[in-house]
Each structure stands twice: as structure tokens, then as C-alpha cells.
Write a protein that holds these residues in place. Structure first.
Motif: not given
Lengths: 417, 1001
Positions: B160-165, B276-280, B593-603
């Protein structure tokens, strides 16, 4: 017991499946049993089954606080393997693995034991040394385990990222081909059905509240939320709550209960052929028959009974999954959950008599008890029936922590999944 | 074609902006603001997917995240095609590529649908009962077939080439959901001055107000009111409104995780923009305003494309301007569906009839429907829906007084709207561990006692009428704000023309005529769980709702039972003969709802996966082409090849150069802890096995640290800088653990000790200069410090300066040669390294890496913790019994070391091994046996821990841990490897300079 087969399924189909009977008898407790097993998970139900099947005992009850197999049996990532380092461990887990290999047939219940192999990935020179030590030790014990180069590992598991340009490149892997996974609920239900058929009473929604003892010390029964039950032998098999139950008899166990989390992805078509474990970067993954990627996360470091942990723990695991399998970044987490693991100081279990006559305990399986289900049940049944351990579980005493005779798989493997 | 089902004048899509996309390769057009589902429906396409087990043709059922059927893959190419997305949530944009799933060869004609014919053989749990014979078929035949037919979409096959924050945030009030209740709550809290975050999973705030065109708030439509509130919220600096942002995980102490989707709706996202961005979010107070979900009805054929939730049809009509069919039949147990019928009729759709399960529906909406000329059939159920890829007719039948179902009548319809009433969305509340209670009147579970600082508002707690929803939301928002110290009043609004939804409802399977042995009435659409399956589970003794869920897999699909759980519960309740509230619910598990793995992995990918720790001389080593290895987070130079040398050749050269002249080694990664205070020596005495009282200032000692179990945990040289100050070194990997262990003891066991611990690992650069010429190299540099053998003997230390830089100089050796370790502040590390290198080059100084370090120390029999030890070795086992103080009253591990088992003569002990063939280098980790011809399982005596070729000695050497090894000197043992056994001789582990003469020059 109604036999399960394609034929019986077809026959029942004609009648709209109205003829199926309950798979086990869920009954109210009788006033007394010869043996009471506390804990209706895979280990406890299996223990009852083997007591009945192999030791000819019939007057047995399994009592379960909630619903059968609702604890760690239903919460683990189902990895089954036997390539542990120390002789004591590997012979215990191998005993179990051998039982797994015919469990569906033995129970007439398809537990879907799937021997797809388990790759343990090495990322550092230290990993390589340690895994090779495992390989050599296992081989001399007659347990299959082999060393693969990074390229060979990729051939066995094509999604594996062996690029040298990642933070911790894959340097190689050990592979146990006989390792696999199984359908966790089915194991418990299969044991429950078979045990029930042999006359074992399965009592759900019955919580133990006390252990009764004679003035001379030996156990005489248990107090439960459904009344007192007299018995001369109590086998405790309650994982994360072992300290609580044994505490009722005044026994302190060297256990620490921690949350362990796991998660699955949404189901996808077959994309992952095996099990991959990376202890160094904390990734444990396989794909279930349903298509979900089943992923084990690390242990939350605080002591807890809450069956949940912090989000950073599965997040960290997903970082590792995405690093090793970058094509899975777009998969999505469907479900996550936690269980309570009972960890001993040496990360090896206790399957033993206690200092109280008639009280036996099988616990301390920590993060890896599912794989041991039939083996532990089988040996725990032996120990209870004969009031002495089988040679395989003889080293797994409580006293070893007092005496310093550890079986330290934690030291050997860093984790014991 | 495009406008086929589009109703002019309705909907919030931008009809001025046409959007072109493809579905299964066919080009479609929609409008900006459409979801994939609304755009396909506008084109008359209901069929969007296939079910999991029977491959039944499936159409869209809902208009939101509860959609079980319309799962598609979106995106093209092996890296970007994302499986299992809900068409109801996918926003279309130009060039969007969507593909249907779980079908072969195509969506309309799927061979997998033969499973429907075999359905009688495939009831719940059939796989537990079969595929067991013959045994060998499981692995080779049955399981591969099961696996191939399972799964839904196809996983991407390229990275996956996309970035996640990531974003971490604190707020006073977090509002989950921006429907009427959520907006009212946010407004109340925002006006009071609280820091507010509002998150809504959809693209536009407003929730149900965007679908409800009849109700009025302050004289405005709901949508207009929502727009004004959104504008006001957006204008408040203390409020952050997040759309396309799902609150999915409710952790302890109001730690709520949100997943914000930033680019999925864009045709051309900006380069580098995160997907995507994962907010905590740590919220002081949480307001849950998650709304309610309409329940499907369970009847034969309820999965035919064209059968959908009533309110979904209203959303498609009023929010997207799409009529879902031409001729509708409504089947309901709730008044809300009457409004849907009225809206549809108003939009020109024929509403053939409303079948109401209730005997005498009497609300205002019912009267309105009758007034509008719609046929209302009270006390009527739906027996069956017909059709294959699209519903074409239904059979409606009268409910008889005895509870049975009368003769049916066929009704033509291309749209069947069902409403079983509403289920409050209690997922997040339940995740927070709040206690649900059963509401008798509503027949559903609603939030009871909260476990967190949280309150639910609006439909998610069973409050449905709009005026009450607004009031509930405003009150919750005001109360939440007040709880964080911001007082304000709850805003109020005038409402008009309100409907009364939620007056009724049905849970379970609809009554039917006949046994229905062949009926396919789905409870869980996606997993193909029918009402019969749930009953079968109960029949087979699965009486806990958790068991029923697991046995049938109901509620375990990707919608996690949002629409199915209550119906499953109803059926189970009936089968068990136990009231619903006694059966209970299954656990709601995150994520919502399902959340992308990449969103957890972030950078965290590639070199950002983990921090890289580098030493001051790192650049120098890289410039010289060093090969590195990972040790913990550190990267250490492993060897310095020149002229294309391999590791073996480089190490050989580095070893010989160090032994014959001088080598330079970067030892900066070793852990360093400054132990300071009046009780420093006492503390060291209690921690380490050695005695420290008598260690003179300026002297060093090799320290060994055990855990409570008596096994070696770490080691390192410790220098006494002053009476109250120790410079402790640890292994590279053990640094953090040792400090933690020390702090743990200091803070919990010995709080009375006056000691401070400071990690100085990164403060000091450590340059090891080792070899017979080491002193010659250093002497001119150390600013007058006398480093002669007399002034600075082996195992001593001095403070001074080097090239004008403050220095702690240790006379220590891990090579067995004359050695110094120069400690300088890290900011000067590179300069001093360069200076030493410049001074050493004329003496033939050679840089060496960790591999040479290992060989040199192994020649001397020095252990490496983690290599010779594995957490099961005592100090005595590894030949360091001499280090253990006999006189100290206590130290960590002392009790354990006294145990008989830890003193047994047959313990594994450190020995040396020599192969008969001097060129044979044993593999590390190989095992040792006495009888090589023994059959497995073989009796093992130990294992090889370290093994190298020693260029200095001209033969291979190995260290091993062997049972009773020290009593076996001279014995021959065997190392079984693939196909042969290598004989080895047990020797002293010190192979070189046994007397240590070279250290003391």
C-alpha cells in the motif's frame, strides 16, 4: 451420541434437521461427585473427557461460571506447535500435538486442525542463534523443526517481506511443518459432547465460591452459586482466575494475570498460507478457514482481570504486520478483544497436585495454552485419576518455583505464544 | 439512463456536477454527493453483491454503516484495490472503480449459487459434523475447498503506497454522532465554552435530519437547521467538527479512538496527503449520540435485491434524490414506515400496500396514509418475497387470531420496504463497559448505568421524537460541559410537524404459514444465517446467546450484527422459551466499523518502524563501508570490509591487527547508569552479586547482576568515580531493563536509600582502543594524564581530558589486550574519534566491529550475556562464581543461589570446545551428546553458544554450556548435525593468554 458424518447430515437434512439432539447435557448439579473439574474451558472439558475415557471414571462434573469455553478457549489465536526449546516443554507440547492430529476422529467432531506450518521469523543475529538452537534441540528430540533462509521462508510464505530495506530485515526463519491452527470453539464443544456422552455432568452458570475441607486438610467439596457439591477430588482449570480459586483453599500461586489482546481482519479470499510469528517485532498472524486474518497482539504489562487492554498494544502489532506484509495495510480490523492470561515466572505451566490432598491444578499457560488443550487435559486427567503426575508433566510442579528448577521458555523465546 | 430513478427536486446531491465511475467494468454516472449505493440505485441497479455461504444475489439493504450486503472492492491495481467496502459508505468521484465480490464468473450469474441448492446439507455448524473421513482428505481436499469458497473480497497483493497519520487530542466534551442529538449537545457544550470534538461517520453532519424533509425546527427544515448549527459550530474556536470520522473504540478512562477518512472521497488527493488519520482522544466527558438502526424483518426471501429497510428508502429519496423502485410494498411494525410510504407516493412511486403486523395501527401517520389513498392492511404479514436478481412480487397474508397465518395473496412489487422498528445503537456505550438494561416498552436494550464519565442522548437511548431528541441532546451537552466546569444553559427550539417513530417494532422471525423447512429467512444476511439456523443451534443445546452466535456465526460478519443481533435474540428467545431480557446480548467488540490496518500503523514503516539509535561515530563507520547489525534499537558496525572482503576475511584481518598492533572500536552503545548518593555503595551491594564496599575510588570491577531467581541478567564494568558515585555499564540490549530493575528495587523495596539513578548511555561516547600499541596511541592525546601501567593499571579509571574535552578513561579490556575505553561527552564523540584515529593510523590502527569483538572475547573465554547465558545460567554456571560475594548479607538473587538445584554439579557449565578438524567451525545452537549413535530422542548434554574461527590461534574455537562441563575436561563429545556427528574435545574456555599477561602490560 448421535454420530456426526456426511451421511447423518444428509439423513437429517431430509427431516429439516429437526432430529438433532443437544450436543451435551447441561444439567443441574447433583449433591456429590467423585471428581469435580472447575472450569469449563477446553482444558477442563478435555480433562473430564479423558478421566472418563481413559481412566474409566464416570461420576464426574465440570462446573463453569458462565458459558462453556467463554474464556481463553474462545479468545486465543489458535496457534498449535511443539517446537519449544527445553526437553520438558517440547515433550509436553509434542504430546499435545500428537493428540491434535487425531482429535477430530477421536471426538467425532471436526475441530478443523489444519497443519499449515508455523514460521518463526528471525530479525537479528541473536534471533538466528536462538532459533537454530531450537531447531537442533527439537531435531534431536524427534520433533520437526527446520531452518530456512529468508528466500526459502518467502517461498513458503509468499506475502512475507524479505526486503533488506526494512527496519529489521528478515534474516531467516525456523519452520515447524506440523504446526497449525484449529477451530477453538469446536475443541471445547467436541470435548463437552464426548464427555457428556460418557456420563460427565456439564453444569453451566455455576460459580465456585469456596472449597470445603476436612479438619485433616483434604478437600471434601466445593461451595457454588448453585449449592454445595461434595467431592473428594477437585481439578482446577480456570486460567486467569487460578489464583482466585486456589486462594479459596489458601494456596498462593506464582501467577500474574495480564490482559492479552487479539484481533481479526475482515474475511478475504485465501491470501496467507501459514502461520508467521515474529517475537522480535511482535507479529503473530494466520488466516482462518473463514478468511479472516487472525492476529495476536502483545501482553499489556499491567496486572488486570478486565479482559481488555490499551489500544496501543494491538496498534503496535499492526505496525509489525504492516511491516512484514505491506500488502495487508489496506485490510481492516473487524473485531478485537482481550483475554486474561495467567503467567508464571518461567512462562511454563503448572499441571500438578497441590499441597492439599484432593486438590489439583492445571494453570499458568499464559499466552500459549490453547495448543496444549488435549495434552494438558490428558495429563491432568492422569494426575487426578492416579494422584500422581505422568512422567511428562512431572516437572511442571508448583514447587519448582520454590526449588529453582525452572523450565524457562520465557528466557528461551522471549515470549511463549 | 442516468436519470432513470432520479427524482428531480429531491435530494442533496449536486446535480450540476456529474460524476462518472465504473462498477464491474461498466460505466455509470451519478452526481457529486452520491454514495456508490445511491448512484447505482439511481441507475436501477439493486444487485450489488453475493452472500458469503450460499452466494445468493444481494441488493443494498440500508443507507449506512450497518449495510450487510452491498460489499464491493474499490480502487484498481494490486496495491490499491480495497476489499469489503460498503457501497453505502463509498462516496463516488470521477474515475472511481468498484468491483463486486465473491462471485464467479460474474455478479449476475455466479456458479457459487449452487450452494443454495445444497443449502439443506449446509445448516449452521455443518462443518463440525463432516469432512472427517477419510482423515487424509482434510488437509488435501476438504479444507482447501472450504478456504477457497470462504472469504469475501480479495486482499491487495502489492504494498500500500498511501500514508496514514496520527493525532492525539484532549477535549472537555467528545460528542459521538452529529445527528440532531449530537448537534444539540455540541452546540450546548460549545456555547458554554468547553473544548468540544464532534465526530460523525458520514460525509455531512445532520444525521437523520438530512433524510427527514417534513419535520420543522424553528420553522426550518431539519437540513437547514443542521446547516446553521454546523456553521455556528465551525465558527467556534473551541469546537472541532469532524465528518467522515468514526468513533470506533471506547477505551478505559474516556480514551476514545476515532478514524477519520481524508482522501477516499477525492478523485485526486494532494500528493502526500494522508489517506486516514487515527485520533486518540482523551475526553473529560463523552456524549454518545449514535442514533438508532432500523431492524430488518425476517421472512422467506427477505434477501431478494429490492427488499430493503424502509427508512433507507427515505434516505435515498430525500438525501440522494433516488427512488428505489417503481412499485413498493411496505411491511412494517412501526409508524415510521408510513412516512416513507407517503414520501415515496409524493415522489411518484406507487405504493401498492402497507402491510402492518400490528392488529390495529392507529397513529397520525397511519391516518395520513389512509387519507392519501394508500392501502393499509393491518394484521398482515409477509409470507414470502419472490424474484431472483430482483424482487418481483410478494405474498402477503393475514395473521389469524390463533397466531397462525392465513391464505396469502400475491402482490406485484419491485421494491419491498421493511421496518421492524428501531434498535438503539449502544455499541460504544457497551464498549465503555456501561450496563445495558432491557426496556420493556420499547422491546430493546438501552443504556443503563454508565461506567465512564459518559451520557447517551437521543435515539441511542431510545428517545425518538425529534423535539425530545433535541432536548435530550442539548441537556446532555450542557450537563457534560458543566461537569468540566463550563456552565451554560441548554438551548431550546420550537419544533413542528413531527412524526412519532418508534411506536412499535418486531424482533425475531415473522410468523409464517407451514413449517418452512425450505424457507430461506435470513437473520444475518452476510453470513447467510437463517432463522432455522438459530433454532437448530438451540435444538443442539447451544443455550447461551454467545454459543448461538458462535455456532451459527450470526452477528460475526463484517457488520458485526448491527442489523441482525436483535432479531437473532428474538428467535433464540422464542426457541429457548425464555424472555429476551433473560437471554441477554453478546459482547459488543471494537471497532464499531472496520478500521484500516494502515491507520493503526501510521508512519511506522521501513526506517520509521522503530527509532534508529546511532552513535557519534556512525557516520565515520558508514563512510568506511561498515556493515551494520541491529542490536536493540541501535545499529552497530559489525565489520569493516575493504576491497570487497567478506565477513570472514574482514574479521580475520581485524582480529590479527588488534592483537598485533591496535584496534579501535565504538563501544558507545553499552548502557551507562550513573549511581550517585550517600547510599550508592549500599545500593550496589544489594543489586549486584559482587561486593562494592572495598572498591577503591578510581578502580573498576566486573559487575554481575542476577534476577531474584539467581540467574544472570546483565553484566558490565563498574568504575568508582567517587565514594558516592559509580559509573555502571550494562550490555547494549539490557540498558533500559537494568535501569528499570534498579528503579523498581529502589522505589519499592529500598525507598530508604539515598541514591539517584541516571541513564547516561547517550551522554557518553565510548571509544575502545585495544591492542599492544594502545597506550602509544593515547598517551599524546590525554592532556598530561599519566596512563602508564603503574599509574593506571588494568581495571582502573581516571578523570581527565583528551584534546581539551572532559574524559573518563577506563583501563579495561574485552579483548584480552592492553585496552582503554575513552568516555567523552557525546557531542565531542566524533571529534575525539577522529583525533584518536589520526593518532592511531601511523601505528597501524584498524577499526573493528562487533563480530571481531565477539571473536576476541571468545578467545579469552569472556561471556556475552544473552549468548552464553539464556536466563537459566547462574554466575557459577558461566564460570563467574568468583564474582559472587560470600560475605554480603543479601543481594538480588542470593536466596535462589543457595538452592540445591542451583548448586547441582550436573548443571550446564561453560566450557571450551575444540574440533578435531581445526578448520571446522561449529554452528551456534548445535547440541552436544555423548553417544552419537543413539536413536531420537537423544540425551543431550548441552549446546554450542559461541563459535568462530580464530585467526590468532589458527583453528576454530567454540564456547558451550555442558552438563557438569567443568568435570569433563578432555572428554570427547559429539555435535550431531544433518547426516553426521562432529567430534569435539572439551577444554578450558580460555583459549588465549590464559595467564592474562597481555592485559597487564
Amino acid at each position: 451420541m448421535q454420530k456426526f458424518s456426511a451421511l447423518s447430515l444428509a439423513r437429517q437434512a431430509i427431516g429439516g434437521h429437526l432430529g438433532w439432539k443437544p450436543q451435551w447435557r447441561s444439567v443441574a448439579p447433583k449433591p456429590a461427585y467423585d471428581i469435580v473439574i472447575v472450569g469449563g474451558g477446553g482444558h477442563g472439558l478435555g480433562t473430564a473427557y479423558y478421566l472418563a475415557r481413559q481412566h474409566g471414571l464416570r461420576n464426574i462434573a465440570v462446573i463453569e461460571r458462565g458459558w462453556l469455553a467463554g474464556g481463553n478457549t474462545a479468545r486465543n489465536t489458535t496457534i498449535i506447535r511443539s517446537n519449544y526449546l527445553f526437553d520438558e516443554s517440547s515433550s509436553y507440547y509434542e504430546h499435545s500435538l500428537k493428540l491434535w492430529e487425531n482429535l477430530s476422529q477421536e471426538l467425532n467432531y471436526n475441530v478443523m486442525f489444519s497443519q499449515r506450518g508455523c514460521l518463526m521469523v528471525a530479525h537479528t543475529v541473536h534471533d538466528v542463534q536462538s532459533f537454530k538452537r531450537h531447531v537442533h534441540a527439537n531435531r534431536l528430540n524427534g520433533i520437526d523443526n527446520e531452518w530456512l533462509t529468508a528466500e526459502e521462508a518467502k517461498e513458503f510464505c509468499p506475502p512475507l517481506n524479505i526486503s533488506p530495506n526494512i527496519r529489521y530485515p528478515v534474516l531467516g526463519a525456523s519452520l515447524q511443518r506440523r504446526a497449525g491452527t484449529a477451530r477453538h470453539d469446536a475443541v471445547a464443544w467436541g470435548f463437552a459432547r464426548a464427555a457428556s456422552d460418557l456420563g460427565v455432568d456439564i453444569i453451566e452458570n455455576c460459580e465456585v465460591t469456596g472449597i470445603m475441607r476436612a479438619p485433616t486438610g483434604e478437600v471434601t467439596g466445593i461451595n457454588t452459586t448453585r449449592g454445595d457439591i461434595r467431592t473428594g477430588k477437585i481439578g482446577v482449570s480456570v486460567a486467569g482466575h487460578s489464583s482466585v480459586v486456589l486462594g479459596m483453599a489458601g494456596i498462593r500461586l506464582p501467577l500474574q494475570s495480564n490482559p492479552l489482546q487479539a484481533l481479526v481482519s475482515e474475511p478475504v479470499k485465501p491470501a496467507f498460507p501459514t502461520i508467521v510469528m515474529s517475537n522480535t517485532i511482535h507479529a503473530y498472524i494466520s488466516q482462518s478457514d473463514k478468511g479472516e486474518m487472525v492476529i495476536g497482539a502483545g501482553t499489556d504489562s499491567y496486572v488486570s482481570y478486565t479482559q481488555r487492554g490499551g489500544l496501543h498494544i494491538p496498534a503496535h502489532t499492526l505496525e509489525a504486520i504492516c511491516e512484514l506484509f505491506p500488502m495487508f495495510r489496506r485490510l481492516r480490523m473487524l473485531r478485537s478483544w482481550g483475554g486474561i492470561t495467567d503467567n508464571t515466572p518461567d512462562r511454563s505451566p503448572i499441571t500438578a497436585k497441590t499441597s492439599i490432598p484432593g486438590l489439583y491444578v492445571n494453570c499458568g499457560w499464559g499466552t500459549g495454552g490453547f495448543k496444549a488443550t488435549p495434552g494438558a487435559a490428558n495429563l491432568f486427567a492422569w494426575t487426578i485419576a492416579r494422584n500422581e503426575p505422568h512422567p511428562i508433566n512431572a516437572p511442571f510442579t508448583i514447587e519448582r518455583f520454590r526449588d529453582g528448577v525452572m523450565i524457562d521458555e520465557a528466557a528461551a523465546a522471549a515470549v511463549a505464544h | 439512463m442516468t436519470k432513470q430513478y432520479r427524482i428531480p427536486g429531491r435530494g442533496r446531491v449536486n446535480t450540476a456536477r456529474r460524476v462518472t465511475f465504473t462498477f464491474d467494468g461498466r460505466e455509470f454516472q451519478g452526481y457529486e454527493g452520491d454514495t456508490l449505493a445511491s448512484a447505482l440505485l439511481a441507475n436501477g441497479q439493486h444487485l450489488m453483491g453475493r452472500s458469503f455461504k450460499y452466494h445468493r444475489p444481494r441488493g443494498v439493504v440500508s443507507a449506512g454503516s450497518d449495510e450487510p450486503n452491498a460489499l464491493v472492492a474499490v480502487g484498481s491495481g494490486p496495491a490499491l484495490q480495497t476489499p469489503n467496502l460498503r457501497a453505502t459508505q463509498v462516496e463516488i468521484h470521477d474515475g472511481l472503480v468498484a468491483i463486486s465480490q465473491n462471485r464467479f464468473p460474474c455478479l449476475k450469474f455466479d456458479l457459487g449459487a449452487v450452494n443454495t441448492l445444497a443449502a439443506p446439507l449446509l445448516p449452521a455448524g455443518f462443518y463440525y459434523k463432516t469432512f472427517m473421513w477419510p482423515r487424509s482428505f482434510w488437509d488435501k481436499v476438504y479444507e482447501p475447498i472450504i478456504r477457497a469458497s470462504a472469504g469475501l473480497g480479495v486482499a491487495p497483493t502489492a504494498p500500500d503506497p498511501d500514508q496514514y497519520a496520527f493525532r492525539y487530542e484532549h477535549c472537555d466534551v467528545l460528542v459521538v454522532g452529529a445527528g440532531p442529538a449530537g448537534l444539540a449537545a455540541a452546540l450546548a457544550a460549545g456555547r458554554a465554552g468547553a473544548r468540544v470534538i464532534v465526530a460523525d461517520e458520514t460525509a455531512e453532519a445532520g444525521g437523520w435530519l438530512l433524510s427527514d424533509t417534513t419535520s420543522r425546527i424553528d420553522g426550518k427544515t431539519g437540513a437547514a437547521w443542521a446547516r446553521e448549527v454546523v456553521d455556528e459550530l465551525n465558527a467556534m474556536p473551541n469546537v472541532r467538527l469532524l465528518t467522515r470520522c468514526t468513533a470506533f473504540n471506547y477505551g478505559p478512562h474516556n480514551m476514545v479512538a476515532l478514524n477519520e477518512r481524508l482522501t477516499d472521497h477525492l478523485a485526486h488527493p494532494a500528493v502526500g496527503q494522508p489517506k486516514e488519520r487515527l485520533w486518540q482522544v482523551r475526553a473529560k466527558e463523552v456524549v454518545l449520540a449514535a442514533g438508532a438502526l432500523e431492524r430488518p424483518l425476517v421472512f422467506d426471501g427477505n434477501d431478494r435485491p429490492g427488499v430493503m429497510l424502509a427508512t433507507a428508502a427515505r434516505t435515498y429519496l430525500n438525501r440522494y434524490g433516488v427512488a428505489c423502485g417503481r412499485r413498493a410494498i411496505v411491511v412494517t411494525a412501526d409508524d415510521a414506515a408510513y412516512r416513507v410510504a407517503l414520501d415515496l407516493k409524493d415522489a411518484g412511486v406507487t405504493v401498492a400496500a402497507i402491510a402492518d403486523l400490528r392488529p390495529a395501527p392507529d397513529g397520525a401517520l397511519v391516518a395520513a396514509a389512509i387519507r392519501a389513498g394508500i392501502t393499509v392492511l393491518p394484521n398482515t404479514t409477509i409470507q414470502r418475497a419472490h424474484g431472483l436478481n430482483r424482487v418481483c412480487s410478494v405474498e402477503l397474508a393475514q395473521l389469524l387470531p390463533d397466531g397462525s397465518v392465513g391464505k396469502g395473496h400475491q402482490w406485484r412489487a419491485d421494491l419491498v420496504l421493511m421496518s421492524g422498528g428501531f434498535t438503539p445503537s449502544v455499541h460504544m456505550f457497551s464498549q465503555s463497559r456501561g450496563k445495558l438494561v432491557f426496556d420493556e416498552e420499547l422491546g430493546v436494550y438501552v443504556p443503563g448505568q454508565s461506567a465512564e464519565r459518559e451520557r447517551s442522548a437521543g435515539a441511542c437511548r431510545g428517545v425518538y421524537r425529534l423535539d425530545r431528541v433535541l432536548e435530550d441532546g442539548a441537556r446532555a451537552g450542557a450537563e457534560a460541559a458543566a461537569a468540566t466546569g463550563f456552565d451554560g444553559s441548554a438551548p431550546q427550539w420550537q419544533t413542528g410537524d413531527l412524526d412519532e417513530p418508534g411506536r412499535g417494532g418486531f424482533a425475531g422471525a415473522l410468523p409464517r404459514r407451514g413449517k418452512g423447512l425450505r424457507a430461506m429467512a435470513f437473520v444475518d444476511y452476510q453470513n447467510d444465517v437463517t432463522a432455522k439456523d438459530v433454532k437448530l443451534a438451540v435444538r443442539e443445546g447451544f443455550r447461551s446467546i454467545e454459543h448461538i452466535k458462535r455456532y451459527t456465526t450470526t452477528g460475526m460478519a463484517t457488520d458485526q450484527g448491527k442489523s441482525s443481533n436483535v432479531n437473532a435474540l428474538g428467535i433464540a428467545s422464542e426457541a429457548l422459551g425464555r424472555p429476551v431480557e433473560k437471554v441477554g446480548l453478546t459482547t459488543f467488540r471494537p471497532p464499531f466499523t472496520p478500521v484500516t490496518f494502515g491507520a493503526f500503523a501510521g508512519h511506522a514503516r521501513e526506517f520509521l518502524f522503530d527509532p534508529v539509535r546511532r552513535t557519534a561515530a556512525d557516520g565515520w563507520a558508514r563512510d568506511r563501508g561498515a556493515v551494520f547489525e541491529d542490536v536493540g534499537l541501535w545499529q552497530r558496525a559489525r565489520y569493516f570490509p575493504i576491497n570487497g572482503e567478506d565477513m570472514e576475511a574482514a574479521v580475520r584481518r581485524e582480529c590479527l591487527a588488534t592483537r598485533s598492533a591496535v584496534g579501535i572500536f565504538d563501544a558507545s552503545t553499552l548502557g551507562k547508569i550513573e549511581v550517585v548518593g550517600p547510599d550508592a555503595a549500599t545500593f550496589m551491594n544489594r543489586m549486584y552479586v559482587n561486593g562494592w564496599t572495598k572498591l577503591a575510588v578510581g578502580r573498576c570491577r566486573y559487575g554481575l547482576l542476577c534476577r531474584e531467581n539467581g540467574f544472570v541478567y546483565d553484566d558490565g564494568v563498574v568504575g568508582r568515580v567517587a565514594a558516592d558515585r559509580f559509573h555502571v555499564t550494562t550490555t547494549t540490549g539490557g540498558a533500559a531493563g537494568v535501569l528499570n530493575m534498579m528503579e523498581d528495587y529502589l522505589q519499592t523495596e529500598w525507598p530508604d536509600l539515598d541514591v539517584w539513578l541516571t541513564s547516561t548511555s547517550e551522554e557518553w561516547s565510548v571509544i575502545a582502543v585495544q591492542g599492544p600499541l594502545a597506550r602509544k596511541v593515547l598517551a599524546p592525546l590525554v592532556d598530561g594524564l599519566d596512563i602508564s601501567a603503574e599509574a593506571l593499571p588494568h581495571m582502573s579509571m581516571a578523570e581527565g581530558s583528551i584534546c581539551g574535552v572532559p574524559m573518563r578513561l577506563f583501563r579495561v579490556s574485552f579483548t584480552g589486550e592492553l585496552g582503554f575505553e575513552v568516555n567523552v561527552p557525546s557531542r565531542h564523540g566524533r571529534r575525539i574519534w577522529d583525533a584518536i584515529w589520526a593518532a592511531g593510523e601511523p601505528h597501524g590502527m584498524t577499526p573493528y566491529g562487533t563480530e571481531t569483538m565477539h571473536v576476541l572475547r571468545a578467545e579469552k573465554g569472556y561471556i556475552v550475556v544473552g549468548q552464553e547465558t539464556d536466563g537459566t545460567a547462574t554466575p557459577d554456571d558461566v564460570g563467574c562464581g568468583w564474582a559472587v560475594s560470600k560475605v554480603k548479607k543479601d543481594f538480588v538473587g542470593k536466596r535462589s543461589l543457595a538452592l540445591p538445584a542451583l548448586k547441582a554439579p550436573d548443571r550446564l557449565q561453560l566450557v571450551g570446545l575444540l574440533t578435531l578438524d581445526p578448520s571446522e567451525v561449529l554452528e551456534e545452537g548445535t547440541q552436544l551428546v555423548a553417544r552419537p549413535d543413539e536413536a531420537v530422542p537423544m540425551h543431550k548434554l548441552g549446546h554450542v553458544t559461541s563459535s568462530y574461527f580464530s585467526a590468532t590461534l589458527g583453528h576454530s574455537i567454540a564456547l558451550a554450556m555442558v552438563a557438569g562441563g567443568r568435570a569433563r575436561m578432555g572428554e570427547t563429545l559429539y555435535v550431531p548435525v544433518e547426516g553426521r556427528s562432529i567430534p569435539v574435545k572439551v577444554t578450558n574456555p580460555v583459549f588465549y593468554d590464559v595467564e592474562g599477561a597481555r592485559l597487564n602490560v
